[in-house]
Write an enzyme that holds these catalytic residues in place. Structure first.
Site, PDB file in Angstrom:
ATOM      1  N   ILE A 139       6.264  41.199  -9.963  1.00 14.31           N
ATOM      2  CA  ILE A 139       5.012  40.940 -10.680  1.00 14.31           C
ATOM      3  C   ILE A 139       3.842  41.713 -10.073  1.00 14.31           C
ATOM      4  CG2 ILE A 139       4.419  38.906  -9.298  1.00 14.31           C
ATOM      5  CD1 ILE A 139       3.367  37.642 -11.948  1.00 14.31           C
ATOM      6  N   LYS A 140       3.891  41.994  -8.775  1.00  9.84           N
ATOM      7  CA  LYS A 140       2.778  42.723  -8.149  1.00  9.84           C
ATOM      8  C   LYS A 140       2.678  44.144  -8.668  1.00  9.84           C
ATOM      9  CE  LYS A 140       5.534  44.020  -4.111  1.00  9.84           C
ATOM     10  NZ  LYS A 140       5.671  43.895  -2.642  1.00  9.84           N
ATOM     11  N   GLY A 141       3.795  44.715  -9.099  1.00 11.79           N
ATOM     12  CA  GLY A 141       3.764  45.995  -9.803  1.00 11.79           C
ATOM     13  C   GLY A 141       3.414  47.188  -8.941  1.00 11.79           C
TER      14      GLY A 141
END
Length: 260
Positions: A139-141
């Protein structure tokens, strides 16, 4: 007066033939680095300059030499080449799909599939470098973009590093994966090529014809345009963002489904 000013300040068209740039335009200066399997001494430095000359650097200047243990030496050489580059002969693989926002990706998947799109990802073989796969899936990408875990309509199964190909195939079947993503950073002795072709063959053996998940591979050393040769659907290189991958998934899995 305005016409003259506009003409004078107009951008010059890019040249078709270019030469490397070092200190001044067109000087042809380049810097190369390499390692020779010899101990660091004056003889080794002479060998480095000999290699540079055979590579076409004339004159060549040895700017750095450092022992890499007792039997190897690392060199950096600076010099001029006479080669020209014809930009008209450069082949570029253009992106054939539009970039979508997360909302557009979610909306497209929900409308066409009416379920979550399942992605299984891993680093296979002995590759333990998860930075690439995590940048796309977590999710942090990466580069200011959220990874695929951020998308409400995408289910992500990240198996991590050093996953054996049979394990990847089995998990993909169990999860009913729509797409399988593999990251390959280790390239010694073309390990990334071997692992990719092995993975592709395993999936095509385990699935009926036409039912193989979308096979996507990423890594900094893959050649653009080599997907078909390696038996996968898409290859992404360095700098790829999660948004590009998500947009490709919609293009390959959702748009194609709607067209059928």
């Amino acid at each position: 007066m305005t016409t003259v000013e506009n003409s004078a300040t107009a951008a010059k068209p890019a040249p078709d033939i270019v030469r490397p740039y070092g200190d001044t335009t067109g000087d042809g200066m380049v810097q190369v680095s390499f390692t020779l399997p010899v101990p660091h001494d004056k003889r080794a430095e002479g060998a480095a300059l000999q290699l540079a000359a055979k590579m076409g650097l004339d004159p060549a200047l040895l700017v750095h030499a450092k022992a890499m243990g007792p039997d190897f030496t690392f060199f950096v050489v600076y010099g001029r080449v006479n080669h020209l580059v014809d930009l008209r002969q450069v082949e570029v693989v253009e992106r054939e799909f539009p970039l979508l926002s997360p909302k557009e990706v979610n909306r497209a998947i929900k409308s066409a599939l009416r379920r979550k799109l399942v992605v299984v990802g891993a680093c296979i073989g002995t590759d333990a470098h998860t930075v690439g796969i995590d940048a796309i899936l977590n999710i942090k990408g990466f580069a200011g973009e959220k990874g695929l875990e951020y998308y409400n309509e995408i289910k992500v199964v990240n198996l991590g590093a050093q996953v054996l190909v049979p394990e990847l195939v089995a998990r993909a079947r169990a999860e009913k994966a729509d797409a399988v993503m593999v990251s390959q950073v280790v390239t010694q002795k073309d390990a990334h090529i071997h692992n990719t072709t092995t993975m592709s063959a395993a999936f095509r053996e385990a699935y009926p014809a036409g039912k193989v998940p979308l096979l996507v591979v990423g890594g900094p050393r893959f050649e653009e345009g080599s997907a078909q040769r390696l038996g996968v659907d898409r290859i992404f290189g360095r700098g790829t963002t999660p948004g590009e991958v998500a947009s490709y998934l919609v293009h390959a899995l959702v748009d194609s489904k709607e067209k059928r």
